[in-house]
Write a protein that holds these residues in place. Structure first.
Motif, mmCIF file in Angstrom:
data_model
loop_
_atom_site.group_PDB
_atom_site.id
_atom_site.type_symbol
_atom_site.label_atom_id
_atom_site.label_comp_id
_atom_site.label_asym_id
_atom_site.label_seq_id
_atom_site.Cartn_x
_atom_site.Cartn_y
_atom_site.Cartn_z
ATOM 1 N N ALA A 177 9.346 0.199 5.470
ATOM 2 C CA ALA A 177 7.985 -0.232 5.797
ATOM 3 C C ALA A 177 6.953 0.815 5.368
ATOM 4 O O ALA A 177 5.877 0.485 4.851
ATOM 5 C CB ALA A 177 7.887 -0.488 7.299
ATOM 6 N N GLY A 178 7.281 2.093 5.574
ATOM 7 C CA GLY A 178 6.360 3.152 5.146
ATOM 8 C C GLY A 178 6.157 3.168 3.639
ATOM 9 O O GLY A 178 5.035 3.349 3.146
ATOM 10 N N GLY A 179 7.276 2.964 2.894
ATOM 11 C CA GLY A 179 7.153 2.923 1.434
ATOM 12 C C GLY A 179 6.304 1.766 0.966
ATOM 13 O O GLY A 179 5.457 1.912 0.067
ATOM 14 N N VAL A 180 6.500 0.581 1.576
ATOM 15 C CA VAL A 180 5.697 -0.584 1.205
ATOM 16 C C VAL A 180 4.228 -0.348 1.528
ATOM 17 O O VAL A 180 3.321 -0.700 0.759
ATOM 18 C CB VAL A 180 6.224 -1.839 1.907
ATOM 19 C CG1 VAL A 180 5.287 -3.023 1.681
ATOM 20 C CG2 VAL A 180 7.629 -2.178 1.428
ATOM 21 N N GLY A 181 3.963 0.279 2.675
ATOM 22 C CA GLY A 181 2.578 0.562 3.037
ATOM 23 C C GLY A 181 1.900 1.522 2.064
ATOM 24 O O GLY A 181 0.737 1.331 1.692
ATOM 25 N N LEU A 182 2.642 2.547 1.639
ATOM 26 C CA LEU A 182 2.068 3.490 0.670
ATOM 27 C C LEU A 182 1.777 2.797 -0.658
ATOM 28 O O LEU A 182 0.752 3.067 -1.302
ATOM 29 C CB LEU A 182 3.032 4.662 0.462
ATOM 30 C CG LEU A 182 3.154 5.647 1.639
ATOM 31 C CD1 LEU A 182 4.216 6.687 1.337
ATOM 32 C CD2 LEU A 182 1.813 6.310 1.929
ATOM 33 N N ILE A 183 2.683 1.889 -1.067
ATOM 34 C CA ILE A 183 2.453 1.168 -2.325
ATOM 35 C C ILE A 183 1.215 0.299 -2.218
ATOM 36 O O ILE A 183 0.381 0.243 -3.143
ATOM 37 C CB ILE A 183 3.695 0.332 -2.682
ATOM 38 C CG1 ILE A 183 4.879 1.251 -3.009
ATOM 39 C CG2 ILE A 183 3.405 -0.601 -3.855
ATOM 40 C CD1 ILE A 183 6.175 0.518 -3.235
ATOM 41 N N LEU A 184 1.052 -0.401 -1.082
ATOM 42 C CA LEU A 184 -0.126 -1.245 -0.909
ATOM 43 C C LEU A 184 -1.405 -0.406 -0.881
ATOM 44 O O LEU A 184 -2.430 -0.791 -1.477
ATOM 45 C CB LEU A 184 0.012 -2.052 0.382
ATOM 46 C CG LEU A 184 1.099 -3.141 0.394
ATOM 47 C CD1 LEU A 184 1.194 -3.790 1.770
ATOM 48 C CD2 LEU A 184 0.817 -4.184 -0.676
#
Length: 348
Positions: A177-184
């Protein structure tokens, strides 16, 4: 007795004759040497060190000896030289030697970021003499040994240890979830920056489009003068940029495709517009000189080179549109231009 005196006279005469011949030869040789002219081209190269550490700078010096009135085709001083990065470049000369030749010195500061033996390839130069004949010369190749900053026999560098498993204290889905948030977040930031950049470019393009063609061309010539490519020996680069600036101006000034025409076609198009003869001749002269430099490897004399930007300014000043006084109702104020630029910002 008379026979002996006669023989003695003959011996003295022959001795004086021999001394006179030796005297003439001794003083005639320097005169012949002064009348000879060197009609040869030579290129010698040298480096201050043949073994360097990776990333270190070293000096590469090229010495060119040429005839007095020869026009040398110099190499372009780009960013690299046979795989070596050029840190700096300096052209010193020409200087006139006592034997009637020119000497030029090209100094390069080079570096490289690969190890091993790398060769600086032979440098080929040519020059054209007054009678139209051409001379060629090729320098020697110089090998440069590049070593790593790490000594090959070093014993304090050890192999990596095997990986150690670290117990996971945070669940894997949290990391996902943290990785997806950083990408967004990165995508949103990129989108905002891109939109802002497009808006600024649109404003600049709009403001530039309302400026007269001669103002844009004169600004581009000022920028070209600041590059000082002629002082660096980059004659072809200078004349290529100068030709493009003049052609863009002619395209906007006369509403013709000057960038697509050859010089001959462009002159025909300008004559059809009933352009004054002296202006046509000035344009043709500068464009022909640029074509010779770009396509025929021609090197103009120093005076025409230094006057090239001034000649382009003269053409633009002679052919610029004459501003006509307008009434208050027809005049576009600066505030209106700024307002239109702001509209472009909102539209983008």
């Amino acid at each position: 007795m008379k026979v002996m005196e006669l023989s003695s006279v003959r011996c003295r005469y022959r001795l004086r004759l021999l001394v006179g011949i030796i005297f003439c030869l001794a003083y005639a040789r320097p005169v012949v040497a002064q009348q000879n002219r060197t009609d040869s081209l030579s290129v010698t190269v040298a480096v201050d060190q043949e073994r360097i550490t990776i990333g270190d700078a070293f000096q590469y010096v090229v010495t060119v000896v040429s005839p007095l009135e020869a026009a040398i085709r110099w190499p372009d001083a780009g960013k690299t030289l046979d795989g070596f990065d050029i840190l700096s470049f300096d052209h010193d000369g020409p200087y006139i030697l006592p034997d009637g030749t020119h000497v030029d010195t090209l100094r390069y500061a080079l570096t490289i970021y690969t190890t091993g033996v790398q060769n600086i390839l032979p440098l080929s130069l040519s020059c054209i003499l007054e009678d139209g004949s051409e001379l060629f010369a090729v320098s020697d190749s110089i090998p440069i040994t590049i070593v790593s900053v790490i000594d090959d026999e070093a014993t304090d560098i050890r192999d990596l240890k095997t990986p150690v498993d670290i117990p996971a204290s945070i669940p894997w889905y949290i990391w996902v979830a943290g990785g997806v948030g950083l990408i967004l977040l990165a995508g949103v930031i990129w989108f905002i920056i891109r939109r802002r950049r497009q808006r600024d470019e649109a404003v600049e393009a709009f403001v530039d489009s309302v400026r007269p063609p001669h103002e844009r061309a004169l600004d581009e010539l000022d920028q070209l003068a600041r590059f000082q490519w002629l002082a660096q020996g980059r004659v072809k680069t200078h004349y290529t940029a100068l030709s493009e600036i003049l052609r863009r101006y002619l395209s906007a000034r006369y509403k013709i495709a000057a960038m697509e025409f050859t010089t001959t076609e462009l002159m025909v198009a300008i004559r059809r517009l009933e352009t004054p003869y002296d202006q046509v001749q000035s344009i043709n002269r500068l464009l022909q000189e640029s074509d010779m430099v770009k396509f025929a490897k021609f090197t103009p004399e120093p005076d025409p080179q230094s006057q090239s930007i001034q000649n382009a300014r003269g053409i633009i000043e002679q052919t610029r549109l004459v501003e006509v006084e307008t009434t208050d109702s027809d005049e576009t104020s600066t505030g209106e231009v700024i307002a239109k630029a702001e509209d472009v910002k909102h539209e983008t």
